[in-house]
Structures are given as C-alpha cells and as structure tokens.
Design an enzyme around this catalytic site. Structure first.
Site, PDB file in Angstrom:
ATOM      1  N   HIS A  22       0.843  -1.196   0.000  1.00  0.00           N
ATOM      2  CA  HIS A  22       0.000   0.000   0.000  1.00  0.00           C
ATOM      3  C   HIS A  22       0.876   1.242   0.000  1.00  0.00           C
ATOM      4  O   HIS A  22       1.998   1.241   0.506  1.00  0.00           O
ATOM      5  CB  HIS A  22      -0.984   0.000   1.175  1.00  0.00           C
ATOM      6  CG  HIS A  22      -0.374   0.030   2.541  1.00  0.00           C
ATOM      7  ND1 HIS A  22       0.090   1.183   3.126  1.00  0.00           N
ATOM      8  CD2 HIS A  22      -0.189  -0.949   3.462  1.00  0.00           C
ATOM      9  CE1 HIS A  22       0.540   0.923   4.351  1.00  0.00           C
ATOM     10  NE2 HIS A  22       0.394  -0.370   4.576  1.00  0.00           N
ATOM     11  N   ASP A  39      -0.200   4.414   1.149  1.00  0.00           N
ATOM     12  CA  ASP A  39      -0.544   5.442   2.130  1.00  0.00           C
ATOM     13  C   ASP A  39       0.162   5.210   3.455  1.00  0.00           C
ATOM     14  O   ASP A  39       0.605   4.093   3.768  1.00  0.00           O
ATOM     15  CB  ASP A  39      -2.061   5.525   2.345  1.00  0.00           C
ATOM     16  CG  ASP A  39      -2.666   4.218   2.822  1.00  0.00           C
ATOM     17  OD1 ASP A  39      -2.316   3.156   2.275  1.00  0.00           O
ATOM     18  OD2 ASP A  39      -3.502   4.245   3.754  1.00  0.00           O
ATOM     19  N   ASP A  83       6.307   0.821   7.483  1.00  0.00           N
ATOM     20  CA  ASP A  83       4.915   0.505   7.121  1.00  0.00           C
ATOM     21  C   ASP A  83       4.459   1.374   5.969  1.00  0.00           C
ATOM     22  O   ASP A  83       3.838   2.407   6.174  1.00  0.00           O
ATOM     23  CB  ASP A  83       4.028   0.711   8.350  1.00  0.00           C
ATOM     24  CG  ASP A  83       2.587   0.339   8.130  1.00  0.00           C
ATOM     25  OD1 ASP A  83       2.304  -0.418   7.185  1.00  0.00           O
ATOM     26  OD2 ASP A  83       1.724   0.819   8.891  1.00  0.00           O
ATOM     27  N   GLU A 122      -5.065   1.881   2.736  1.00  0.00           N
ATOM     28  CA  GLU A 122      -4.980   0.684   3.589  1.00  0.00           C
ATOM     29  C   GLU A 122      -5.101   1.066   5.049  1.00  0.00           C
ATOM     30  O   GLU A 122      -5.673   0.313   5.851  1.00  0.00           O
ATOM     31  CB  GLU A 122      -3.660  -0.040   3.332  1.00  0.00           C
ATOM     32  CG  GLU A 122      -3.554  -1.411   4.002  1.00  0.00           C
ATOM     33  CD  GLU A 122      -3.043  -1.348   5.446  1.00  0.00           C
ATOM     34  OE1 GLU A 122      -3.161  -2.366   6.158  1.00  0.00           O
ATOM     35  OE2 GLU A 122      -2.521  -0.291   5.864  1.00  0.00           O
ATOM     36  N   GLU A 123      -4.543   2.218   5.402  1.00  0.00           N
ATOM     37  CA  GLU A 123      -4.484   2.619   6.806  1.00  0.00           C
ATOM     38  C   GLU A 123      -5.844   3.047   7.375  1.00  0.00           C
ATOM     39  O   GLU A 123      -5.935   3.376   8.555  1.00  0.00           O
ATOM     40  CB  GLU A 123      -3.465   3.753   6.989  1.00  0.00           C
ATOM     41  CG  GLU A 123      -2.023   3.378   6.648  1.00  0.00           C
ATOM     42  CD  GLU A 123      -1.391   2.423   7.648  1.00  0.00           C
ATOM     43  OE1 GLU A 123      -2.092   1.990   8.591  1.00  0.00           O
ATOM     44  OE2 GLU A 123      -0.201   2.117   7.488  1.00  0.00           O
ATOM     45  N   GLU A 148       3.755  -6.366   4.386  1.00  0.00           N
ATOM     46  CA  GLU A 148       3.701  -5.666   5.675  1.00  0.00           C
ATOM     47  C   GLU A 148       4.888  -6.103   6.539  1.00  0.00           C
ATOM     48  O   GLU A 148       5.420  -7.201   6.370  1.00  0.00           O
ATOM     49  CB  GLU A 148       2.392  -5.980   6.398  1.00  0.00           C
ATOM     50  CG  GLU A 148       1.145  -5.424   5.725  1.00  0.00           C
ATOM     51  CD  GLU A 148       0.930  -3.948   5.990  1.00  0.00           C
ATOM     52  OE1 GLU A 148       1.789  -3.312   6.637  1.00  0.00           O
ATOM     53  OE2 GLU A 148      -0.104  -3.425   5.541  1.00  0.00           O
ATOM     54  N   HIS A 166       3.872   3.743  12.843  1.00  0.00           N
ATOM     55  CA  HIS A 166       2.803   4.561  13.444  1.00  0.00           C
ATOM     56  C   HIS A 166       3.286   5.421  14.611  1.00  0.00           C
ATOM     57  O   HIS A 166       2.482   5.812  15.457  1.00  0.00           O
ATOM     58  CB  HIS A 166       1.640   3.667  13.918  1.00  0.00           C
ATOM     59  CG  HIS A 166       0.888   3.001  12.810  1.00  0.00           C
ATOM     60  ND1 HIS A 166      -0.466   2.772  12.863  1.00  0.00           N
ATOM     61  CD2 HIS A 166       1.299   2.509  11.613  1.00  0.00           C
ATOM     62  CE1 HIS A 166      -0.870   2.169  11.750  1.00  0.00           C
ATOM     63  NE2 HIS A 166       0.204   1.996  10.979  1.00  0.00           N
TER      64      HIS A 166
END
Length: 371
Positions: A69, A71, A101, A133-134, A161, A344
């Site tokens: 992904h 984003d 990520d 995705e997030e 991931e 994150h």
C-alpha cells in the site's frame, strides 16, 4: 536504482491517507513503464487517489504477485527528531514516515521489477500498489472488482507488511461499527422525564463487556496471536451539548476483531439483540476486512520458505490486505522488512539489514520466475 534510492523517492511523497497519493502513483507508473511493464491505473471514486496493477513477462495466468500500500499514517502531534518526509540514514537505520509501514517493501518490490525486466521470465511478475490501507483496507476493497480479472491466478501473492522477514500465515478479520442512540432533549432539572441518549450508550457499552468476557473465557483460541481470542472494543463515544441539557443523541464507534473460528455474523447478532433490548439503538457497519488463515504445511508456505534463509512462521495482530486477496481465491502470505513496533510513531525507521534481506528474497524470487 537500489532499494535505498527508491525509498528516498517514496518517502518524499507525503501520502497520508487523508491526502492524495497521485504524485507517488505517477512516479511509480513512469518508473515501471520505462522498464516495459504493462500498467493499469485504478482510480478511487473521487479521482483524488489511485492504485496500480502492473505485470511483466509471458501472457500466462500464474506467476507471483507482490502487493504494497502507498498510504501512511499522519505525523501530526508526534515529536519527530527528523523531517518525517525526508529519508535520513543514521546508525544502520533509515528514518522517515512509511519506512517500516510499508514503503520499505514497496522500494524492494520496485527494485525487483527492474531485475525482472532484464531477466527472461518463464512466469509473469505481477505488482499491486493500493491506497487507503491505513483506514480499514478501504482502497483494496474498492480496487478488487477491477483487479480480479487482471490478477488471474498467481500461485502466490506476498503482501509485504513488516514481519521482520518472517512468514505470517494469519491475522484476524475486523469489522467496525457505529451505534447511534436516540434520546429526547430536555432540561436536566426534569431529567427523569426524558430518555437520555448517553445513558442508552452506556447500556450498549455495558453489553460489549460481557461479550468480551465470554470470548476470552470460552470462545475460540489461537495461541499464535498475542491475544489468542476474538476481541470487542469501543473506541469512541460522543454525545451531549451542555450539562443542563438532556442529550438526545449519542454515537459509539466500536470494532470486532475475530478469529476464523468465531463467525462474525454470530457476534454481530448478539449485539443486535442487545441493541433491540435497550431500545432506540441502531447499528451501522462502517467497514470490514476479512481475516487470513493459511495452513503451515501448505505448498505456498514451503515455496516462500525456500526463498528465505531460516524463516519462522508467525501470525500478526494487525490487519492487512492479504485477507482480500485470499478471499478472492489467491494464495496469500504476509512477509516484509521492518517491524510494526517501529510503525505509526515518531521517528519511524527500518533497519538497513532488513531492507537488504528483503532484496535477497526478491532476487531469489526473480530467479524462480526465470526458471
């Protein structure tokens, strides 16, 4: 370009989920087109975001597919030591939002694309780049109707991931909901005469807790997960305008993360029954993605094992897009560089050694496709 150089470009695109990713997608399109890939852009309903499907090699339905992904999560409110959207190297690590990520895997995937373009492939290499995705795997769900005929039937899809280059064979499914509790507005001095929406909300949250207790005590168990049972979680409750006004509306956002052995429908039904019993509570499903469960002894696991030096099998606590591919009938595993412990948060990073390990896996993969 090597993976580090590609990652430098990718980190420079601030593809927070709330913003457009079109600049990154345009850059990846130009990169892959120059390598000879066939490309399909898949736009979101607004036209402000897009995903990609790309392929190279013989016109066969099988091959291997790699998925990432584009984003990333926001950086606002986080205390970064470095500029989050500029790659910085220090102490054997690469810092920047999305390094772990999961732009690290995307960079390695694009490096592999260059290697594949120079090889005489006997099977095709297929690539998927998604958006959003997030925010509950929203983007891949929107892309799937277009992707299904394009993907055909690759013998394996690897979703990259961060797993520290271990092979993840499973993750829980997730569904999110909003419960709306409708009361009656009035003066607080006359409180007992009115229906208080916050009180209804408290009753509904009270119904979540015994369900969680039952799941932990007697529900399905899978020791492959840090929390080995299905979970129910209320994350947000909002309602009321002033202390002296009876609130007439309350919203509760909650989620269910479920094992494959705990059918989602039965958990939903129990909470619908609670809402009916409380009264004036309606439930709306706001998002969902399927779980992933692959047998450890499957041919897909054995294939991926052979591309890595000494991988362990694991399961991840976070959701991924792998469940969508698996539900579409494509054998899918999760394996990528970095660790979600670094994602994150401020000063997100990936170890350079992890990126190099992913590159080695990709080299073996291209060799496999070339026979």
């Amino acid at each position: 370009m090597n993976s580090k150089d590609i990652l430098d470009h990718l980190i420079g695109f601030p593809t927070i989920s709330a913003e457009s990713n079109l600049d990154l997608i345009g850059w990846v399109e130009r990169y892959l087109r120059d390598l000879g890939f066939s490309l399909w852009r898949i736009e979101d309903p607004t036209g402000k975001k897009a995903g990609l499907f790309a392929r190279i090699g013989p016109d066969l339905p099988d091959g291997i597919m790699l998925s990432a992904h584009s984003d990333v999560v926001p950086v606002s409110g986080q205390d970064w030591s470095y500029e989050p959207f500029r790659l910085r190297e220090s102490g054997g690590r690469l810092y920047g939002r999305g390094t772990a990520d999961m732009k690290g895997f995307l960079a390695s995937m694009l490096r592999a694309a260059a290697a594949a373009s120079k090889a005489r492939l006997k099977e095709p290499l297929k690539l998927v780049v998604s958006y959003d995705e997030e925010v509950g795997c929203k983007g891949i769900a929107e892309m799937m109707p277009v992707l299904v005929p394009l993907m055909e039937r690759p013998r394996l899809c690897i979703v990259g991931e961060p797993t520290s280059m271990q092979i993840a064979t499973g993750h829980k499914g997730k569904a999110s909901y909003r419960a709306t509790c409708t009361g009656e507005a009035g003066h607080s001095a006359m409180g007992p005469r009115y229906r208080n929406a916050l009180h209804l909300g408290a009753d509904f949250i009270g119904a979540l807790r015994p369900l969680q207790m039952d799941l932990s005590a007697s529900g399905a168990q899978d020791t492959g997960y840090g929390v080995p049972y299905s979970t129910v979680h209320a994350g947000r409750m909002a309602g009321g305008t002033a202390l002296n006004i009876i609130p007439d509306l309350c919203h509760i956002d909650y989620e269910i993360r479920h094992l494959a052995a705990d059918p989602l429908a039965s958990l939903e039904a129990r909470l619908e029954e609670a809402a009916d019993w409380i009264g004036d509570v309606t439930i709306e499903k706001t998002g969902a993605y399927p779980g992933l469960e692959v047998a450890p002894g499957s041919t897909e696991v054995q294939f991926l094992r052979a591309l890595l030096p000494a991988p362990k099998l694991t399961k991840v606590g976070f959701g991924t897009e792998a469940g969508h591919f698996h539900s579409a009938g494509i054998s899918t595993l999760v394996c990528g560089p970095g660790n979600m412990d670094q994602g994150h948060k401020a000063d997100e990073f990936i170890e350079i050694s992890e990126l190099e390990a992913c590159d080695r896996m990709m080299d073996h993969l291209v060799e496999e496709l070339a026979g």
